[in-house]
Motif scaffolding. Structure first.
Motif, mmCIF file in Angstrom:
data_model
loop_
_atom_site.group_PDB
_atom_site.id
_atom_site.type_symbol
_atom_site.label_atom_id
_atom_site.label_comp_id
_atom_site.label_asym_id
_atom_site.label_seq_id
_atom_site.Cartn_x
_atom_site.Cartn_y
_atom_site.Cartn_z
ATOM 1 N N ILE A 28 1.000 -1.181 0.004
ATOM 2 C CA ILE A 28 0.022 -0.064 0.068
ATOM 3 C C ILE A 28 1.144 1.294 0.102
ATOM 4 O O ILE A 28 2.391 1.171 0.305
ATOM 5 C CB ILE A 28 -1.054 -0.070 1.153
ATOM 6 N N PRO A 29 0.463 2.400 -0.385
ATOM 7 C CA PRO A 29 1.119 3.632 -0.266
ATOM 8 C C PRO A 29 1.300 4.331 0.831
ATOM 9 O O PRO A 29 1.785 5.483 1.080
ATOM 10 C CB PRO A 29 0.206 4.482 -1.318
ATOM 11 N N VAL A 30 1.663 3.305 1.982
ATOM 12 C CA VAL A 30 1.725 3.865 3.291
ATOM 13 C C VAL A 30 2.816 2.961 4.104
ATOM 14 O O VAL A 30 2.918 1.829 4.211
ATOM 15 C CB VAL A 30 0.237 3.894 4.215
ATOM 16 N N ASP A 31 3.785 3.784 4.616
ATOM 17 C CA ASP A 31 4.767 3.314 5.712
ATOM 18 C C ASP A 31 4.640 3.921 6.976
ATOM 19 O O ASP A 31 4.626 5.135 6.799
ATOM 20 C CB ASP A 31 6.053 3.232 5.216
ATOM 21 N N VAL A 32 4.843 3.273 7.960
ATOM 22 C CA VAL A 32 5.250 3.799 9.100
ATOM 23 C C VAL A 32 6.684 4.101 9.378
ATOM 24 O O VAL A 32 7.282 3.287 9.661
ATOM 25 C CB VAL A 32 4.609 3.053 10.429
ATOM 26 N N ARG A 33 6.882 5.501 9.011
ATOM 27 C CA ARG A 33 8.457 5.789 9.155
ATOM 28 C C ARG A 33 9.233 5.800 10.680
ATOM 29 O O ARG A 33 10.150 5.315 10.753
ATOM 30 C CB ARG A 33 8.535 7.172 8.661
ATOM 31 N N ARG A 34 8.358 6.344 11.428
ATOM 32 C CA ARG A 34 9.061 6.445 12.855
ATOM 33 C C ARG A 34 7.991 7.041 13.807
ATOM 34 O O ARG A 34 7.123 7.277 13.490
ATOM 35 C CB ARG A 34 9.854 8.117 12.564
ATOM 36 N N THR A 35 8.659 6.421 14.930
ATOM 37 C CA THR A 35 7.776 6.785 16.411
ATOM 38 C C THR A 35 8.702 7.908 17.083
ATOM 39 O O THR A 35 10.088 7.635 16.966
ATOM 40 C CB THR A 35 7.568 5.638 17.122
ATOM 41 N N THR A 36 8.373 9.088 17.386
ATOM 42 C CA THR A 36 9.114 10.042 18.251
ATOM 43 C C THR A 36 8.586 10.224 19.655
ATOM 44 O O THR A 36 7.342 10.596 19.847
ATOM 45 C CB THR A 36 9.115 11.345 17.523
ATOM 46 N N PHE A 37 9.564 9.956 20.352
ATOM 47 C CA PHE A 37 9.132 10.320 21.817
ATOM 48 C C PHE A 37 9.538 11.718 22.360
ATOM 49 O O PHE A 37 10.512 11.923 22.085
ATOM 50 C CB PHE A 37 10.007 9.184 22.519
ATOM 51 N N ILE A 38 8.854 12.155 22.932
ATOM 52 C CA ILE A 38 9.003 13.683 23.600
ATOM 53 C C ILE A 38 9.743 13.342 24.880
ATOM 54 O O ILE A 38 9.257 12.463 25.873
ATOM 55 C CB ILE A 38 7.860 14.401 23.881
ATOM 56 N N VAL A 39 11.090 13.554 25.160
ATOM 57 C CA VAL A 39 11.876 13.307 26.141
ATOM 58 C C VAL A 39 12.551 14.544 26.902
ATOM 59 O O VAL A 39 12.588 15.558 26.476
ATOM 60 C CB VAL A 39 12.940 12.355 25.741
ATOM 61 N N LYS A 40 12.636 14.281 28.057
ATOM 62 C CA LYS A 40 13.110 15.336 29.002
ATOM 63 C C LYS A 40 14.657 15.646 28.535
ATOM 64 O O LYS A 40 14.997 16.534 28.679
ATOM 65 C CB LYS A 40 13.093 14.932 30.544
ATOM 66 N N ASP A 41 15.429 14.586 28.351
ATOM 67 C CA ASP A 41 16.820 14.616 27.826
ATOM 68 C C ASP A 41 17.227 13.588 27.045
ATOM 69 O O ASP A 41 17.217 12.487 27.267
ATOM 70 C CB ASP A 41 17.689 14.602 29.331
ATOM 71 N N ALA A 42 17.545 14.003 25.961
ATOM 72 C CA ALA A 42 17.814 13.189 24.857
ATOM 73 C C ALA A 42 18.936 12.322 25.109
ATOM 74 O O ALA A 42 19.285 11.008 24.891
ATOM 75 C CB ALA A 42 18.203 13.662 23.370
ATOM 76 N N GLY A 43 20.086 12.977 25.719
ATOM 77 C CA GLY A 43 21.456 12.158 26.132
ATOM 78 C C GLY A 43 21.033 11.115 27.153
ATOM 79 O O GLY A 43 21.635 9.903 27.222
ATOM 80 N N ALA A 44 20.139 11.492 28.071
ATOM 81 C CA ALA A 44 19.871 10.508 29.157
ATOM 82 C C ALA A 44 18.987 9.174 28.546
ATOM 83 O O ALA A 44 19.018 8.248 29.167
ATOM 84 C CB ALA A 44 18.985 11.214 30.206
ATOM 85 N N SER A 45 18.541 9.674 27.448
ATOM 86 C CA SER A 45 17.743 8.373 26.749
ATOM 87 C C SER A 45 18.620 7.286 26.012
ATOM 88 O O SER A 45 18.107 6.238 25.746
ATOM 89 C CB SER A 45 16.468 8.929 25.799
ATOM 90 N N LEU A 46 19.621 7.697 25.679
ATOM 91 C CA LEU A 46 20.602 7.072 24.712
ATOM 92 C C LEU A 46 21.294 5.636 25.444
ATOM 93 O O LEU A 46 21.243 4.795 24.805
ATOM 94 C CB LEU A 46 21.582 7.826 24.380
ATOM 95 N N PRO A 47 21.286 5.728 26.749
ATOM 96 C CA PRO A 47 21.853 4.595 27.226
ATOM 97 C C PRO A 47 21.051 3.350 26.962
ATOM 98 O O PRO A 47 21.420 2.178 27.091
ATOM 99 C CB PRO A 47 22.153 4.794 28.971
ATOM 100 N N LEU A 48 19.727 3.418 26.808
ATOM 101 C CA LEU A 48 18.788 2.369 26.727
ATOM 102 C C LEU A 48 18.884 1.982 25.243
ATOM 103 O O LEU A 48 19.005 0.856 24.934
ATOM 104 C CB LEU A 48 17.494 2.767 27.129
ATOM 105 N N TYR A 49 18.363 2.837 24.367
ATOM 106 C CA TYR A 49 18.066 2.634 23.042
ATOM 107 C C TYR A 49 19.638 2.269 22.051
ATOM 108 O O TYR A 49 19.654 1.440 21.505
ATOM 109 C CB TYR A 49 17.340 3.694 22.213
ATOM 110 N N ARG A 50 20.537 3.216 22.309
ATOM 111 C CA ARG A 50 21.779 3.000 21.747
ATOM 112 C C ARG A 50 22.763 2.035 22.507
ATOM 113 O O ARG A 50 22.985 1.146 21.753
ATOM 114 C CB ARG A 50 22.413 4.307 21.468
#
Length: 187
Positions: A28-50
């Motif tokens: 179909i002509p639709v892709d779910v490209r990205r989910t974006t989380f609004i975060v308090k501190d992007a740097g503090a979120s990297l230890p989990l995801y990265r």
């Protein structure tokens, strides 16, 4: 001979669980490209995801608009994009509002409620990454990895090792490992 048969079965299950494009006739002509989380501190979120889960940072920029002296109209944000196995779909964004800072949600329930997304991350190496995941500061373990069997639409079950966490920003994350052919793929 038994070892070869077991190896073939393991290889078959592993390749069946791998992500595959939908056949051209079913696209179909639709892709779910990205989910974006609004975060308090992007740097503090990297230890989990990265660091723990091993997602790769593909974009990390501070975005500014307006004049910093005009505090009413000035905007400053940090956007970090992480990918698992595809640069186009399934990307996770971490968006930190630096100016003006956004307020946090006051309500935080013990169970997901309407309006709470649950992001499901499949980690083939769940047993190896779990110690890194639980070591992330501010993370809450809801349930450690356990085997769950979901009913298959065509009959039978789909076996999954499933865990549930809340990341340091309060997002519900299911980290699982599919032990069987995923939904839509027959055994």
């Amino acid at each position: 001979m038994k070892t070869i048969v077991v190896a073939v079965i393991i290889w078959t299950l592993a390749t069946a669980a791998a992500a595959k494009p939908v056949p051209e006739a079913e696209r179909i002509p639709v892709d779910v490209r990205r989910t974006t989380f609004i975060v308090k501190d992007a740097g503090a979120s990297l230890p989990l995801y990265r660091d723990a889960l091993g997602m790769k940072v593909i974009y990390d920029q501070v975005l500014e608009s307006g004049d910093p002296k005009d505090t009413e109209n000035y905007k400053k944000r940090r956007l970090v994009l992480l990918r698992a196995n595809d640069d186009f779909i399934g990307v996770l964004g971490l968006l930190q509002y630096m100016a003006p800072v956004k307020p946090e949600h006051r309500d935080r329930f013990d169970v997901p409620v309407p309006g709470d997304p649950i992001v499901v991350i499949n980690a083939d190496n769940l047993q190896q990454v779990w110690p890194k995941v639980v070591a992330v500061p501010g993370l809450e373990v809801i349930s450690p990895p356990e085997r769950i069997e979901y009913p298959r639409a065509s009959g039978g079950t789909i076996a999954v090792m499933q865990s549930m966490i809340r990341d340091p920003n309060g997002y519900w994350i299911e980290i699982n490992k599919i032990l069987d052919a995923p939904a839509g793929l027959e055994k």
